[in-house]
Design a protein around this motif. Structure first.
Motif, PDB file in Angstrom:
ATOM      1  N   THR A  62     -85.074-105.934  11.064  1.00 47.44           N
ATOM      2  CA  THR A  62     -84.868-104.882  10.764  1.00 47.44           C
ATOM      3  C   THR A  62     -84.176-104.069   9.241  1.00 47.44           C
ATOM      4  OG1 THR A  62     -82.537-104.216  11.194  1.00 47.44           O
ATOM      5  CG2 THR A  62     -84.347-103.367  13.002  1.00 47.44           C
ATOM      6  N   HIS A  63     -83.929-105.444   8.916  1.00 46.42           N
ATOM      7  CA  HIS A  63     -83.582-105.716   7.375  1.00 46.42           C
ATOM      8  C   HIS A  63     -84.339-105.652   6.377  1.00 46.42           C
ATOM      9  CE1 HIS A  63     -78.951-105.191   8.451  1.00 46.42           C
ATOM     10  NE2 HIS A  63     -79.461-106.171   9.227  1.00 46.42           N
ATOM     11  N   GLY A  64     -85.387-105.677   6.514  1.00 44.63           N
ATOM     12  CA  GLY A  64     -86.838-105.387   5.683  1.00 44.63           C
ATOM     13  C   GLY A  64     -87.404-103.882   5.431  1.00 44.63           C
ATOM     14  N   GLN A  65     -86.576-103.075   6.263  1.00 43.92           N
ATOM     15  CA  GLN A  65     -87.123-101.796   5.512  1.00 43.92           C
ATOM     16  C   GLN A  65     -85.938-101.052   4.566  1.00 43.92           C
ATOM     17  OE1 GLN A  65     -86.280 -99.880   9.430  1.00 43.92           O
ATOM     18  NE2 GLN A  65     -87.669-101.106  10.761  1.00 43.92           N
ATOM     19  N   GLU A  69     -82.128-101.599   3.660  1.00 50.34           N
ATOM     20  CA  GLU A  69     -82.122-102.367   2.662  1.00 50.34           C
ATOM     21  C   GLU A  69     -80.789-101.761   1.629  1.00 50.34           C
ATOM     22  OE1 GLU A  69     -85.728-103.281   0.545  1.00 50.34           O
ATOM     23  OE2 GLU A  69     -86.068-105.274   1.877  1.00 50.34           O
ATOM     24  N   GLY A  70     -81.001-100.219   1.405  1.00 43.91           N
ATOM     25  CA  GLY A  70     -79.927 -99.336   0.938  1.00 43.91           C
ATOM     26  C   GLY A  70     -79.138 -99.274   1.416  1.00 43.91           C
ATOM     27  N   ASN A  71     -78.595 -99.204   2.679  1.00 40.55           N
ATOM     28  CA  ASN A  71     -77.982 -99.579   3.345  1.00 40.55           C
ATOM     29  C   ASN A  71     -76.917-100.678   3.239  1.00 40.55           C
ATOM     30  OD1 ASN A  71     -78.070 -96.762   4.528  1.00 40.55           O
ATOM     31  ND2 ASN A  71     -78.925 -97.347   6.377  1.00 40.55           N
ATOM     32  N   ASP A  72     -77.583-101.940   3.110  1.00 36.82           N
ATOM     33  CA  ASP A  72     -77.265-102.752   2.594  1.00 36.82           C
ATOM     34  C   ASP A  72     -76.162-103.120   1.454  1.00 36.82           C
ATOM     35  OD1 ASP A  72     -77.483-104.399   4.926  1.00 36.82           O
ATOM     36  OD2 ASP A  72     -79.479-105.067   4.530  1.00 36.82           O
ATOM     37  N   ARG A  77     -71.714-103.810  -2.488  1.00 35.51           N
ATOM     38  CA  ARG A  77     -70.721-102.531  -3.534  1.00 35.51           C
ATOM     39  C   ARG A  77     -69.359-102.763  -2.734  1.00 35.51           C
ATOM     40  NH1 ARG A  77     -75.568-100.326  -4.622  1.00 35.51           N
ATOM     41  NH2 ARG A  77     -75.118 -98.397  -4.022  1.00 35.51           N
ATOM     42  N   TYR A  78     -69.594-102.122  -1.801  1.00 36.32           N
ATOM     43  CA  TYR A  78     -67.834-101.710  -1.296  1.00 36.32           C
ATOM     44  C   TYR A  78     -66.986-102.898  -0.624  1.00 36.32           C
ATOM     45  CZ  TYR A  78     -64.278 -99.590   2.040  1.00 36.32           C
ATOM     46  OH  TYR A  78     -63.667 -99.377   3.166  1.00 36.32           O
TER      47      TYR A  78
END
Length: 142
Positions: A62-65, A69-72, A77-78
């Motif tokens: 699911t990390h390819g969506q 990707e935006g959330n990751d 950055r955080y």
């Protein structure tokens, strides 16, 4: 994430998470304390070595969506702004290149060695240690 969900995720890891946890066993038994499903600010990370400031994410398909990707990216950055280095591995990385993933974690820990957790506690001596009658006085030389 609720406490119940965190417990569920810890109790039911993915195959890649189980493989990763097993592969870092030698690190975990040599002074590097890793935790699973750790809350860091508003985020939960898959694995963290808090003493070293290292976060490890094992990413599934699911990390390819785009939204994921935006959330990751936001999370990535955080966390560094709070002193954490983030390593990301795909499930395939962990399952097909276990040694390479292990080596990457070791390399990251080596760069963060100053923050390493104290050595494991000393083991009791086979003789029992402690004070015997008349012993343990100040200035004694053994």
């Amino acid at each position: 994430m609720s406490k119940q969900l965190r417990r569920k995720l810890r109790a039911n890891p993915t195959v890649a998470e189980r493989v990763f946890w097993q592969s870092i066993y030698s690190l975990r038994t040599n002074g590097w304390h890793f935790r699973k499903q750790v809350e860091l600010g508003p985020y939960y990370v898959d694995f963290a070595c808090l003493h070293a400031g290292l976060v490890i994410e094992i990413d599934g398909h699911t990390h390819g969506q785009r939204i994921v990707e935006g959330n990751d990216a936001t999370r990535d950055r955080y966390l560094p702004d709070r002193g954490f280095q983030v390593l990301r591995f795909s499930n395939d990385d962990v399952l097909l290149n276990r040694e390479g993933v292990y080596d990457a974690v070791v390399a990251a820990l080596e760069t963060r060695r100053a923050n390493r957790r104290a050595s494991p506690p000393p083991q009791p001596s086979p003789q029992g240690g402690g004070c015997s009658a008349g012993g343990c006085g100040e200035g004694e030389v053994e």
